[in-house]
Design a protein around this motif. Structure first.
Motif, mmCIF file in Angstrom:
data_model
loop_
_atom_site.group_PDB
_atom_site.id
_atom_site.type_symbol
_atom_site.label_atom_id
_atom_site.label_comp_id
_atom_site.label_asym_id
_atom_site.label_seq_id
_atom_site.Cartn_x
_atom_site.Cartn_y
_atom_site.Cartn_z
ATOM 1 N N GLY A 187 32.626 34.454 26.128
ATOM 2 C CA GLY A 187 32.805 34.027 27.512
ATOM 3 C C GLY A 187 33.777 32.891 27.749
ATOM 4 O O GLY A 187 33.733 32.258 28.797
ATOM 5 N N LEU A 188 34.645 32.628 26.800
ATOM 6 C CA LEU A 188 35.654 31.589 26.977
ATOM 7 C C LEU A 188 36.953 32.201 27.470
ATOM 8 O O LEU A 188 37.201 33.390 27.297
ATOM 9 N N LYS A 189 37.796 31.386 28.056
ATOM 10 C CA LYS A 189 39.107 31.844 28.496
ATOM 11 C C LYS A 189 40.035 31.936 27.288
ATOM 12 O O LYS A 189 40.064 31.047 26.453
ATOM 13 N N SER A 190 40.784 33.012 27.227
ATOM 14 C CA SER A 190 41.815 33.115 26.195
ATOM 15 C C SER A 190 43.121 32.616 26.798
ATOM 16 O O SER A 190 43.219 32.369 27.999
ATOM 17 N N TRP A 191 44.134 32.495 25.944
ATOM 18 C CA TRP A 191 45.432 32.071 26.466
ATOM 19 C C TRP A 191 45.994 33.105 27.422
ATOM 20 O O TRP A 191 46.685 32.764 28.377
ATOM 21 N N TYR A 192 45.686 34.376 27.204
ATOM 22 C CA TYR A 192 46.139 35.423 28.120
ATOM 23 C C TYR A 192 45.510 35.242 29.494
ATOM 24 O O TYR A 192 46.183 35.371 30.522
ATOM 25 N N ASP A 193 44.216 34.928 29.534
ATOM 26 C CA ASP A 193 43.528 34.664 30.799
ATOM 27 C C ASP A 193 44.121 33.435 31.481
ATOM 28 O O ASP A 193 44.343 33.420 32.686
ATOM 29 N N PHE A 194 44.349 32.390 30.687
ATOM 30 C CA PHE A 194 44.877 31.143 31.226
ATOM 31 C C PHE A 194 46.255 31.353 31.854
ATOM 32 O O PHE A 194 46.512 30.906 32.966
ATOM 33 N N ILE A 195 47.131 32.058 31.160
ATOM 34 C CA ILE A 195 48.480 32.292 31.687
ATOM 35 C C ILE A 195 48.437 33.180 32.923
ATOM 36 O O ILE A 195 49.175 32.947 33.889
ATOM 37 N N GLN A 196 47.546 34.164 32.933
ATOM 38 C CA GLN A 196 47.408 35.025 34.107
ATOM 39 C C GLN A 196 46.923 34.211 35.310
ATOM 40 O O GLN A 196 47.453 34.350 36.409
ATOM 41 N N LEU A 197 45.929 33.377 35.110
ATOM 42 C CA LEU A 197 45.446 32.526 36.195
ATOM 43 C C LEU A 197 46.526 31.553 36.653
ATOM 44 O O LEU A 197 46.672 31.296 37.851
ATOM 45 N N LEU A 198 47.273 31.018 35.719
ATOM 46 C CA LEU A 198 48.352 30.087 36.055
ATOM 47 C C LEU A 198 49.401 30.770 36.919
ATOM 48 O O LEU A 198 49.881 30.186 37.897
ATOM 49 N N SER A 199 49.743 32.006 36.606
ATOM 50 C CA SER A 199 50.733 32.714 37.405
ATOM 51 C C SER A 199 50.160 33.145 38.756
ATOM 52 O O SER A 199 50.891 33.234 39.737
ATOM 53 N N ASP A 200 48.838 33.392 38.814
ATOM 54 C CA ASP A 200 48.214 33.816 40.076
ATOM 55 C C ASP A 200 47.972 32.661 41.039
ATOM 56 O O ASP A 200 48.284 32.768 42.224
ATOM 57 N N ILE A 201 47.394 31.558 40.532
ATOM 58 C CA ILE A 201 46.984 30.487 41.448
ATOM 59 C C ILE A 201 47.714 29.170 41.219
ATOM 60 O O ILE A 201 47.467 28.202 41.928
ATOM 61 N N PHE A 222 43.769 24.398 36.636
ATOM 62 C CA PHE A 222 43.127 23.347 35.865
ATOM 63 C C PHE A 222 41.793 22.931 36.473
ATOM 64 O O PHE A 222 40.944 22.384 35.793
ATOM 65 N N ARG A 223 41.589 23.196 37.760
ATOM 66 C CA ARG A 223 40.289 22.938 38.391
ATOM 67 C C ARG A 223 39.305 24.069 38.125
ATOM 68 O O ARG A 223 38.103 23.885 38.250
ATOM 69 N N GLU A 224 39.813 25.238 37.767
ATOM 70 C CA GLU A 224 38.970 26.412 37.530
ATOM 71 C C GLU A 224 38.350 26.422 36.130
ATOM 72 O O GLU A 224 37.350 27.087 35.908
ATOM 73 N N LEU A 225 38.954 25.709 35.201
ATOM 74 C CA LEU A 225 38.472 25.705 33.820
ATOM 75 C C LEU A 225 37.323 24.721 33.648
ATOM 76 O O LEU A 225 37.297 23.672 34.275
ATOM 77 N N ASN A 226 36.392 25.068 32.785
ATOM 78 C CA ASN A 226 35.329 24.120 32.473
ATOM 79 C C ASN A 226 35.649 23.421 31.141
ATOM 80 O O ASN A 226 36.642 23.730 30.490
#
Length: 53
Positions: A10-24, A29-33
């Motif tokens: 259930g952790l974010k991968s770098w792929y998830d992080f980059i996708q979120l970064l490009s989307d929002i 950085f507020r979305e990550l725990n």
């Protein structure tokens, strides 16, 4: 393999992080725990480094 383990637990991968970064944008950085920060910036690089050894 490290990405598969991160997704499985259930952790974010770098792929998830980059996708979120490009989307929002920088508000990602507020979305990550704290666990996600620990994994992305400490756990993941250590896992890759130990895999190299």
């Amino acid at each position: 393999m490290a990405n598969a383990v991160a997704i499985k637990i259930g952790l974010k991968s770098w792929y998830d992080f980059i996708q979120l970064l490009s989307d929002i944008g920088l508000s990602v950085f507020r979305e990550l725990n704290l666990r996600d920060y620990f994994w992305l910036f400490l756990g993941y690089p250590l896992t890759l480094g130990l895999g190299y050894l």
